[in-house]
Design a protein around this motif. Structure first.
Motif, PDB file in Angstrom:
ATOM      1  N   ASP A 206      16.312 -88.557  15.488  1.00  0.00           N
ATOM      2  CA  ASP A 206      14.989 -87.965  15.668  1.00  0.00           C
ATOM      3  C   ASP A 206      14.790 -87.361  17.059  1.00  0.00           C
ATOM      4  O   ASP A 206      13.680 -87.158  17.503  1.00  0.00           O
ATOM      5  N   THR A 207      15.898 -87.058  17.771  1.00  0.00           N
ATOM      6  CA  THR A 207      15.795 -86.517  19.121  1.00  0.00           C
ATOM      7  C   THR A 207      16.594 -85.228  19.234  1.00  0.00           C
ATOM      8  O   THR A 207      17.820 -85.233  19.103  1.00  0.00           O
ATOM      9  N   GLU A 208      15.905 -84.127  19.480  1.00  0.00           N
ATOM     10  CA  GLU A 208      16.560 -82.841  19.660  1.00  0.00           C
ATOM     11  C   GLU A 208      16.636 -82.521  21.144  1.00  0.00           C
ATOM     12  O   GLU A 208      15.627 -82.568  21.846  1.00  0.00           O
ATOM     13  N   ASP A 209      17.826 -82.186  21.611  1.00  0.00           N
ATOM     14  CA  ASP A 209      18.030 -81.787  23.000  1.00  0.00           C
ATOM     15  C   ASP A 209      18.097 -80.268  23.075  1.00  0.00           C
ATOM     16  O   ASP A 209      18.794 -79.637  22.281  1.00  0.00           O
ATOM     17  N   ASP A 210      17.384 -79.693  24.044  1.00  0.00           N
ATOM     18  CA  ASP A 210      17.496 -78.266  24.328  1.00  0.00           C
ATOM     19  C   ASP A 210      18.433 -78.114  25.525  1.00  0.00           C
ATOM     20  O   ASP A 210      18.239 -78.754  26.557  1.00  0.00           O
ATOM     21  N   ILE A 211      19.435 -77.272  25.394  1.00  0.00           N
ATOM     22  CA  ILE A 211      20.462 -77.117  26.422  1.00  0.00           C
ATOM     23  C   ILE A 211      20.527 -75.650  26.844  1.00  0.00           C
ATOM     24  O   ILE A 211      20.568 -74.762  25.991  1.00  0.00           O
TER      25      ILE A 211
ATOM     26  N   TYR B  62      30.710 -70.766  39.584  1.00  0.00           N
ATOM     27  CA  TYR B  62      29.551 -71.640  39.714  1.00  0.00           C
ATOM     28  C   TYR B  62      28.875 -71.731  38.347  1.00  0.00           C
ATOM     29  O   TYR B  62      28.776 -70.727  37.638  1.00  0.00           O
ATOM     30  N   GLN B  63      28.421 -72.933  37.979  1.00  0.00           N
ATOM     31  CA  GLN B  63      27.730 -73.125  36.702  1.00  0.00           C
ATOM     32  C   GLN B  63      26.590 -74.113  36.882  1.00  0.00           C
ATOM     33  O   GLN B  63      26.699 -75.092  37.608  1.00  0.00           O
ATOM     34  N   THR B  64      25.494 -73.824  36.205  1.00  0.00           N
ATOM     35  CA  THR B  64      24.365 -74.739  36.174  1.00  0.00           C
ATOM     36  C   THR B  64      23.999 -74.991  34.711  1.00  0.00           C
ATOM     37  O   THR B  64      24.018 -74.070  33.894  1.00  0.00           O
ATOM     38  N   THR B  65      23.699 -76.250  34.399  1.00  0.00           N
ATOM     39  CA  THR B  65      23.370 -76.642  33.029  1.00  0.00           C
ATOM     40  C   THR B  65      22.172 -77.577  33.052  1.00  0.00           C
ATOM     41  O   THR B  65      22.113 -78.478  33.886  1.00  0.00           O
ATOM     42  N   ASP B  66      21.224 -77.355  32.141  1.00  0.00           N
ATOM     43  CA  ASP B  66      20.051 -78.224  31.985  1.00  0.00           C
ATOM     44  C   ASP B  66      20.007 -78.743  30.558  1.00  0.00           C
ATOM     45  O   ASP B  66      20.126 -77.961  29.613  1.00  0.00           O
ATOM     46  N   VAL B  67      19.819 -80.048  30.430  1.00  0.00           N
ATOM     47  CA  VAL B  67      19.648 -80.678  29.123  1.00  0.00           C
ATOM     48  C   VAL B  67      18.257 -81.296  29.118  1.00  0.00           C
ATOM     49  O   VAL B  67      17.941 -82.109  29.984  1.00  0.00           O
ATOM     50  N   GLU B  68      17.436 -80.887  28.161  1.00  0.00           N
ATOM     51  CA  GLU B  68      16.056 -81.368  28.083  1.00  0.00           C
ATOM     52  C   GLU B  68      15.820 -82.040  26.729  1.00  0.00           C
ATOM     53  O   GLU B  68      15.463 -81.373  25.760  1.00  0.00           O
ATOM     54  N   PRO B  69      15.990 -83.365  26.668  1.00  0.00           N
ATOM     55  CA  PRO B  69      15.667 -84.083  25.427  1.00  0.00           C
ATOM     56  C   PRO B  69      14.154 -84.120  25.211  1.00  0.00           C
ATOM     57  O   PRO B  69      13.371 -83.904  26.141  1.00  0.00           O
TER      58      PRO B  69
END
Length: 166
Positions: free
Chosen positions: A54-59, A75-82
């Motif tokens: 029941d948890t969707e992560d936006d990446i 260079y790389q940047t990554t955001d994970v927003e559950p």
């Protein structure tokens, strides 16, 4: 195993999309990469992933890579927003590699990961060297990781590689 993907090139850009029909953790993704000028490539992507039933992560992720002669820098940047509050993850990474000649290359990379839910940031560093001759590759890699997953601690790994292509 239950994935549908599509990749195409248009006007110098590479565009890819995928969807997974896995019942327990479906995911979708879209990515674009393109050269801006000689040696410079940029890209971005976004995805959704079910990290729990029941948890969707936006990446989201973005990168830039520049190559000149035998040197490459990236260079790389990554955001994970559950969906859950205060559980975001932000990761920044950079690396440099140098092809000394056709057979010998050296690389160094660093990444820092910030966990909203943890008091400590994860810090990774790695260095590697590889020698290739014909179908044989000999490599040495050393990686260190501090505060894995935001928990106090230190890990180190050294790997020796010998591979043959037949």
């Amino acid at each position: 195993t239950q994935m549908l993907g599509y990749k195409t090139s248009a006007a110098g850009a590479t565009i890819s999309a995928a969807i997974s029909y896995d019942q327990n953790s479906p995911s979708t993704s879209l990515a674009v990469s393109m050269p801006l000028m000689e040696g410079l490539e940029v890209g971005a992507g976004m995805a959704t992933d079910m990290s729990a039933a029941d948890t969707e992560d936006d990446i989201t992720t973005m990168y830039a890579k520049y190559t000149m002669g035998g040197i490459s820098v990236g260079y790389q940047t990554t955001d994970v927003e559950p969906e859950a509050a205060n559980t975001d993850i932000e990761r920044n990474a950079y690396g440099i590699s140098f092809a000394v000649n056709d057979n010998l290359s050296i690389g160094y990379g660093v990444s820092d990961t910030e966990y909203d839910a943890a008091g400590l940031d994860e810090e990774n560093t790695g260095i590697g060297i590889a020698y290739t001759s014909g179908g044989m590759k000999l490599g040495i890699i050393n990686n260190t990781k501090d505060n894995a997953g935001g928990s106090a601690g230190e890990d180190e790994m050294t790997e020796f590689q010998l591979t043959f292509a037949f």
